[in-house]
Design an enzyme around this catalytic site. Structure first.
Site, PDB file in Angstrom:
ATOM      1  N   ASP A  82      47.868 -38.007  48.453  1.00  0.00           N
ATOM      2  CA  ASP A  82      49.143 -38.307  48.159  1.00  0.00           C
ATOM      3  C   ASP A  82      49.624 -36.657  48.063  1.00  0.00           C
ATOM      4  O   ASP A  82      49.770 -36.366  46.933  1.00  0.00           O
ATOM      5  CB  ASP A  82      49.266 -39.157  47.274  1.00  0.00           C
ATOM      6  N   GLY A  87      54.499 -49.116  49.179  1.00  0.00           N
ATOM      7  CA  GLY A  87      55.973 -49.593  49.197  1.00  0.00           C
ATOM      8  C   GLY A  87      56.503 -48.931  50.529  1.00  0.00           C
ATOM      9  O   GLY A  87      57.668 -49.306  50.951  1.00  0.00           O
ATOM     10  N   ARG A  88      55.809 -47.998  51.219  1.00  0.00           N
ATOM     11  CA  ARG A  88      56.146 -47.684  52.521  1.00  0.00           C
ATOM     12  C   ARG A  88      55.140 -47.135  53.330  1.00  0.00           C
ATOM     13  O   ARG A  88      55.311 -46.358  54.186  1.00  0.00           O
ATOM     14  CB  ARG A  88      57.093 -46.379  52.126  1.00  0.00           C
ATOM     15  N   GLY A 134      51.606 -49.857  44.435  1.00  0.00           N
ATOM     16  CA  GLY A 134      51.221 -50.541  45.759  1.00  0.00           C
ATOM     17  C   GLY A 134      52.025 -49.803  47.011  1.00  0.00           C
ATOM     18  O   GLY A 134      52.910 -49.014  46.839  1.00  0.00           O
ATOM     19  N   ASP A 173      47.353 -43.499  40.245  1.00  0.00           N
ATOM     20  CA  ASP A 173      47.337 -44.184  41.635  1.00  0.00           C
ATOM     21  C   ASP A 173      47.346 -43.204  42.834  1.00  0.00           C
ATOM     22  O   ASP A 173      47.159 -43.406  43.855  1.00  0.00           O
ATOM     23  CB  ASP A 173      48.736 -44.647  41.791  1.00  0.00           C
ATOM     24  N   ARG A 209      47.886 -41.090  58.594  1.00  0.00           N
ATOM     25  CA  ARG A 209      46.933 -40.441  57.940  1.00  0.00           C
ATOM     26  C   ARG A 209      45.530 -41.252  58.127  1.00  0.00           C
ATOM     27  O   ARG A 209      45.485 -42.413  58.241  1.00  0.00           O
ATOM     28  CB  ARG A 209      47.275 -40.160  56.561  1.00  0.00           C
ATOM     29  N   LYS A 244      52.563 -43.917  56.819  1.00  0.00           N
ATOM     30  CA  LYS A 244      53.158 -43.868  55.484  1.00  0.00           C
ATOM     31  C   LYS A 244      54.527 -43.487  56.085  1.00  0.00           C
ATOM     32  O   LYS A 244      54.946 -42.549  56.900  1.00  0.00           O
ATOM     33  CB  LYS A 244      52.776 -42.376  54.930  1.00  0.00           C
ATOM     34  N   ARG A 290      41.756 -46.345  45.058  1.00  0.00           N
ATOM     35  CA  ARG A 290      42.277 -45.537  44.031  1.00  0.00           C
ATOM     36  C   ARG A 290      41.784 -45.886  42.636  1.00  0.00           C
ATOM     37  O   ARG A 290      41.580 -47.061  42.517  1.00  0.00           O
ATOM     38  CB  ARG A 290      43.864 -45.552  43.965  1.00  0.00           C
TER      39      ARG A 290
END
Ligand code: AMP
Ligand code: MG
Length: 490
Positions: free
Chosen positions: A258, A87-88, A85, A248, A172, A108, A179
């Site tokens: 990513d 996380g940041r 998930g 992910d 972004r 992000k 995903r």
């Protein structure tokens, strides 16, 4: 300030997200802003840029933001993590661009969330600038990608392995953050209604004609698979190595997502691995279609109950979709290589011609980008054959034989020289974000606060198919400049 944000993700079952706000930072400053993207998103670019530091740091969010963190799971280097998930990261909402297409607006490095596990919820400036410049380059190369609207420095330090580093937030946009891991999250909890909702949402947002298929979940699998084949073929075309193709990190929209330890090939090597954490070479350049297929199989598993009530039958239907994947990527790649060889016609033997050239490049550790780009010069100037010989020195007889075979093949092709050259240039970039230049620009920005090399690189990668004024951007690294390892920086 309002941005005209919409909130369709928040309508998904509560399992899939948690409402949570970004954590304010000490001294936010907008250090890069993507004007063109802001305009495409229908924003008042000037006004948004002027307020970007506050709007996107969490210090004074847009009035219409409804921040949330998304839940997902994922296979990381083959091992399943049921609980990942954001996380940041925080989704602020969705924006419609001038064409009416919906895009997630996502931060992000914006603070901890319930999915942070042990992490600090933050990001260092270097990796965020890296995602910024690489996504700009990918977009300019014509490759589907999430995009970067801005980088905000936080005025706070983040602690990483090598000590404190300046912190930053990346703003972004993505066609969506659906995903493979989003589906795995719902599936691993046995939550059928959540899966159903995800299927419907993905179809509505990305593949609306699948809704009319006899079996929409199967049509979804087909279309996601085709989009991934197109994407991987494009990665192979430009020598892109994603580096962390975990489930992910695979977007169902077919965008590259990513950017971690990703890198572009300098010398051609199908086995090339850059990422410091990819010890087995799982995500090596030449493995990417195989691993994308592996990820798609994990996606297919989550869909089986929606494909057919008989499990065996559902599996067979899914396999029929997945089996041709690698051949499909190979074929799409071959189509791009034909263009790069200057061919408008198709012949059986073209695949062998491409294979032989790649093998000569591999033997000579020839620069992938430069060698392919130089072929266009050979079309107009037969003397340039010598140049190709010098780029492929390991097997001079092999190179001469290849050149001869290629010239014979060109004679059977209808294109005239001018059309041929421009076709070749349209598919073979002169400029890629070369690793040594990326690393140098990031360390100059991160360690010395000097953004000039970053901005120069940014300008160069925005016009990848033109010959740049400064040969810095087309020159391969000297041996001592070569970047062999890249890091996630998380
Ligand atoms: P990545 O390797 O960036 O794809 O991230 C894998 C997972 O780790 C995701 O769930 C991220 O949100 C999480 N993560 C990465 N870095 C951090 C961090 N500094 N703090 C919290 N979570 C993180
Ligand atoms: Mg990720």
């Amino acid at each position: 300030m309002k941005l005209r944000l919409e909130h369709s993700w928040a309508q998904l079952p509560p399992l899939m997200h948690t409402a949570v706000a970004p954590l304010p930072v000490a001294a936010p400053q907008c250090i890069v802003f993507n004007n063109a993207l802001a305009t495409q998103l229908g924003l008042d670019a000037r006004a948004v840029e002027a307020h970007a530091a506050q709007l996107f740091s969490g210090n004074a969010l847009p009035d219409d933001a409804q921040p949330l963190a998304m839940a997902y799971a994922g296979h990381q280097f083959g091992g399943f993590s049921p609980q990942l998930g954001d996380g940041r990261a925080h989704l602020l909402g969705e924006l419609r661009d001038l064409q009416g297409q919906r895009h997630d607006l996502h931060l992000k490095g914006s603070g901890r969330t319930p999915y942070s596990r042990g992490g600090d919820g933050r990001a260092a400036l270097g990796p965020m600038l890296r995602e910024y410049v690489i996504s700009v380059a990918m977009y300019a190369l014509g490759i589907p990608t999430t995009r970067s609207l801005a980088v905000i420095s936080t005025g706070e330090a983040v602690l990483r392995e090598d000590g404190p580093l300046p912190g930053a937030i990346l703003v972004r946009t993505a066609a969506s953050h659906l995903r493979v891991g989003s589906f795995q999250f719902a599936a691993s909890r046995g939550d059928g209604p959540a899966l159903r909702a995800l299927i419907d949402y993905t179809i509505t947002r990305h593949y609306p004609d699948a809704a009319h298929a006899e079996v929409p979940a199967l049509a979804l699998l087909q279309q996601v698979t085709e989009r991934q084949a197109q994407l991987i073929a494009q990665w192979l075309r430009v020598g892109f190595v994603h580096g962390v193709m975990n489930t992910d990190n695979m977007a169902l929209s077919g965008e590259t997502i990513d950017y971690g330890p990703c890198a572009f090939l300098d010398e051609y090597d199908a086995r090339k691995v850059f990422s410091s954490i990819d010890h087995q070479g799982r995500y090596a350049f030449g493995n990417q279609s195989l691993l994308a297929q592996w990820n798609l199989a994990r996606f297919a598993e989550t869909l089986l109950p929606f494909i057919a009530s008989d499990e065996r039958k559902a599996e067979q239907l899914a396999l029929d979709v997945l089996d041709p994947f690698i051949a499909r990527v190979d074929d799409l790649y071959l189509q791009t290589m034909r263009v790069r060889l200057g061919l408008a016609s198709r012949e059986e033997g073209d695949a062998a011609l491409v294979r032989q050239l790649l093998s000569l490049m591999q033997q000579s550790a020839a620069d992938y980008t430069l060698t392919l780009r130089s072929l266009a010069d050979l079309v107009a100037d037969p003397e340039a054959g010598l140049r190709l010989q010098s780029m492929l020195p390991a097997d001079p007889h092999g190179t001469a034989a290849w050149l001869a075979a290629w010239r014979v093949r060109l004679q059977r092709d209808p294109l005239d020289t001018t059309a041929r050259r421009s076709q070749m240039h349209s598919m073979s970039p002169a400029v890629i974000p070369r690793n040594h230049l990326v690393e140098a620009a990031l360390s100059q920005a991160s360690l010395h606060g000097d953004l000039q090399p970053f901005e120069a690189l940014l300008a160069a990668v925005q016009r990848p198919y033109d010959e740049p004024a400064d040969s810095l951007f087309t020159t391969p690294p000297a041996p001592q400049e070569r970047v062999r390892r890249t890091f996630c920086g998380t």
